[in-house]
Motif scaffolding. Sequence first.
Motif, PDB file in Angstrom:
ATOM      1  N   THR A  27     -24.570 -18.023 -25.869  1.00  8.92           N
ATOM      2  CA  THR A  27     -24.918 -19.369 -26.311  1.00  8.92           C
ATOM      3  C   THR A  27     -26.412 -19.459 -26.600  1.00  8.92           C
ATOM      4  N   THR A  28     -26.835 -20.585 -27.118  1.00  8.27           N
ATOM      5  CA  THR A  28     -28.248 -20.780 -27.429  1.00  8.27           C
ATOM      6  C   THR A  28     -29.086 -20.842 -26.157  1.00  8.27           C
ATOM      7  N   ASN A  29     -30.380 -20.625 -26.309  1.00  4.46           N
ATOM      8  CA  ASN A  29     -31.368 -20.708 -25.227  1.00  4.46           C
ATOM      9  C   ASN A  29     -31.290 -19.551 -24.234  1.00  4.46           C
ATOM     10  N   VAL A  30     -30.579 -18.460 -24.572  1.00  2.00           N
ATOM     11  CA  VAL A  30     -30.590 -17.256 -23.741  1.00  2.00           C
ATOM     12  C   VAL A  30     -31.732 -16.373 -24.226  1.00  2.00           C
ATOM     13  N   THR A  31     -32.697 -16.108 -23.362  1.00  3.60           N
ATOM     14  CA  THR A  31     -33.874 -15.339 -23.765  1.00  3.60           C
ATOM     15  C   THR A  31     -33.794 -13.869 -23.368  1.00  3.60           C
ATOM     16  N   ARG A  32     -32.832 -13.529 -22.513  1.00  2.02           N
ATOM     17  CA  ARG A  32     -32.725 -12.132 -22.044  1.00  2.02           C
ATOM     18  C   ARG A  32     -31.254 -11.779 -21.884  1.00  2.02           C
ATOM     19  N   LEU A  33     -30.828 -10.705 -22.528  1.00  2.00           N
ATOM     20  CA  LEU A  33     -29.451 -10.243 -22.447  1.00  2.00           C
ATOM     21  C   LEU A  33     -29.449  -8.848 -21.839  1.00  2.00           C
ATOM     22  N   ALA A  34     -28.916  -8.723 -20.625  1.00  2.00           N
ATOM     23  CA  ALA A  34     -28.883  -7.440 -19.920  1.00  2.00           C
ATOM     24  C   ALA A  34     -27.523  -6.773 -20.106  1.00  2.00           C
ATOM     25  N   VAL A  35     -27.541  -5.458 -20.263  1.00  2.00           N
ATOM     26  CA  VAL A  35     -26.315  -4.675 -20.405  1.00  2.00           C
ATOM     27  C   VAL A  35     -26.372  -3.534 -19.394  1.00  2.00           C
ATOM     28  N   ASP A  36     -25.336  -3.430 -18.580  1.00  2.00           N
ATOM     29  CA  ASP A  36     -25.322  -2.448 -17.494  1.00  2.00           C
ATOM     30  C   ASP A  36     -24.011  -1.666 -17.538  1.00  2.00           C
ATOM     31  N   LEU A  37     -24.086  -0.420 -17.994  1.00  2.00           N
ATOM     32  CA  LEU A  37     -22.919   0.461 -18.057  1.00  2.00           C
ATOM     33  C   LEU A  37     -22.990   1.431 -16.883  1.00  2.00           C
ATOM     34  N   GLN A  38     -21.933   1.478 -16.063  1.00  2.00           N
ATOM     35  CA  GLN A  38     -21.934   2.340 -14.874  1.00  2.00           C
ATOM     36  C   GLN A  38     -20.622   3.118 -14.783  1.00  2.00           C
ATOM     37  N   TRP A  39     -20.729   4.349 -14.273  1.00  2.00           N
ATOM     38  CA  TRP A  39     -19.554   5.148 -13.983  1.00  2.00           C
ATOM     39  C   TRP A  39     -19.880   6.126 -12.871  1.00  2.00           C
ATOM     40  N   GLU A  40     -18.862   6.540 -12.141  1.00  2.00           N
ATOM     41  CA  GLU A  40     -19.049   7.496 -11.044  1.00  2.00           C
ATOM     42  C   GLU A  40     -18.425   8.825 -11.416  1.00  2.00           C
ATOM     43  N   ASN A  41     -19.246   9.867 -11.443  1.00  2.00           N
ATOM     44  CA  ASN A  41     -18.765  11.197 -11.797  1.00  2.00           C
ATOM     45  C   ASN A  41     -17.970  11.820 -10.656  1.00  2.00           C
ATOM     46  N   PRO A  42     -16.897  12.548 -10.969  1.00  2.00           N
ATOM     47  CA  PRO A  42     -16.217  13.327  -9.935  1.00  2.00           C
ATOM     48  C   PRO A  42     -17.169  14.399  -9.392  1.00  2.00           C
ATOM     49  N   ALA A  43     -16.854  14.951  -8.254  1.00  2.00           N
ATOM     50  CA  ALA A  43     -17.710  15.967  -7.642  1.00  2.00           C
ATOM     51  C   ALA A  43     -17.890  17.159  -8.585  1.00  2.00           C
ATOM     52  N   ASN A  44     -19.154  17.591  -8.729  1.00  2.00           N
ATOM     53  CA  ASN A  44     -19.526  18.776  -9.517  1.00  2.00           C
ATOM     54  C   ASN A  44     -19.195  18.660 -11.007  1.00  2.00           C
ATOM     55  N   ILE A  45     -18.993  17.445 -11.493  1.00  2.00           N
ATOM     56  CA  ILE A  45     -18.727  17.220 -12.919  1.00  2.00           C
ATOM     57  C   ILE A  45     -19.714  16.187 -13.447  1.00  2.00           C
ATOM     58  N   GLN A  46     -20.311  16.488 -14.593  1.00  2.00           N
ATOM     59  CA  GLN A  46     -21.287  15.578 -15.185  1.00  2.00           C
ATOM     60  C   GLN A  46     -20.686  14.974 -16.459  1.00  2.00           C
ATOM     61  N   ASN A  47     -20.076  13.810 -16.335  1.00  2.00           N
ATOM     62  CA  ASN A  47     -19.554  13.106 -17.495  1.00  2.00           C
ATOM     63  C   ASN A  47     -20.638  12.234 -18.117  1.00  2.00           C
ATOM     64  N   ASN A  48     -20.597  12.080 -19.434  1.00  2.00           N
ATOM     65  CA  ASN A  48     -21.621  11.306 -20.142  1.00  2.00           C
ATOM     66  C   ASN A  48     -20.989  10.280 -21.070  1.00  2.00           C
ATOM     67  N   LEU A  49     -21.504   9.064 -21.010  1.00  2.00           N
ATOM     68  CA  LEU A  49     -21.090   7.990 -21.886  1.00  2.00           C
ATOM     69  C   LEU A  49     -22.297   7.504 -22.676  1.00  2.00           C
ATOM     70  N   SER A  50     -22.061   6.752 -23.730  1.00  2.00           N
ATOM     71  CA  SER A  50     -23.146   6.124 -24.475  1.00  2.00           C
ATOM     72  C   SER A  50     -22.738   4.700 -24.829  1.00  2.00           C
ATOM     73  N   ILE A  51     -23.725   3.882 -25.154  1.00  2.00           N
ATOM     74  CA  ILE A  51     -23.431   2.509 -25.546  1.00  2.00           C
ATOM     75  C   ILE A  51     -24.346   2.099 -26.696  1.00  2.00           C
ATOM     76  N   THR A  52     -23.766   1.415 -27.674  1.00  2.00           N
ATOM     77  CA  THR A  52     -24.510   0.848 -28.788  1.00  2.00           C
ATOM     78  C   THR A  52     -24.227  -0.644 -28.834  1.00  2.00           C
ATOM     79  N   ILE A  53     -25.257  -1.433 -29.105  1.00  2.00           N
ATOM     80  CA  ILE A  53     -25.139  -2.888 -29.061  1.00  2.00           C
ATOM     81  C   ILE A  53     -25.390  -3.462 -30.455  1.00  2.00           C
ATOM     82  N   TYR A  54     -24.532  -4.371 -30.883  1.00  2.00           N
ATOM     83  CA  TYR A  54     -24.646  -5.010 -32.194  1.00  2.00           C
ATOM     84  C   TYR A  54     -24.814  -6.516 -32.003  1.00  2.00           C
TER      85      TYR A  54
END
Length: 221
Positions: A137-164
Amino acid sequence: MEQYTGTEMTTAEYLESVWPQVYAKVSSEHKEKLANFTHIWEFNDLDRTDHGTGFGLTINEAVGRERFALMDAIEKLEITEGEYQAITQPELYLDISEETRKMLSSMVRAQRGPDTGVRGGASITEGETQWFSKNVTTNVTRLAVDLQWENPANIQNNLSITIYSPDRCVFGPFTEAEPLYSNPQKMQIYTYISRPDGVADGEWWYCVKGVNIHGVQNYTI
């Protein structure tokens, strides 16, 4: 791209010269529109705004009409994310690392917007793209985006995010994740977009991609 800097040509001619495989897919209607932009082709500076993590780009009015015409022309084509970024935002594309360019060139771009459907859920596989929207809505001066995930043990998974944004600015893709101090296995991509006089009101779109996933990865956003 750089070999045509300083050359007078239309945007249609530029796209056909540099990206012939993409130009061949463009509709005749959009080709006609792109042929209306005739100028000395050069890289134009975009207004940059520091957002803490990464940076966003705002297209000024002088450059905007042409960039928007390019976006409209290739938005629904089956091309890679790298091709889309290089065509619509060459300044950003030239500014990113070679490693990121290779990653983007291997990602098939998903169509953006409601006509492709919003896919919910909180799990993703490698190469998959999921879309979420948020009405601001109007009058929002800050928009935060928080993407989180927990990797299984000994595995490094990677995600990405694009905002439009509703005013057709693109932020990202954000690919640099950091572990949470409370749990090293839990990864986070956090960014925010701020503007003192208010961010664009309307529907914002978030595109989450599974960059390197073993099996299925759960996440929150």
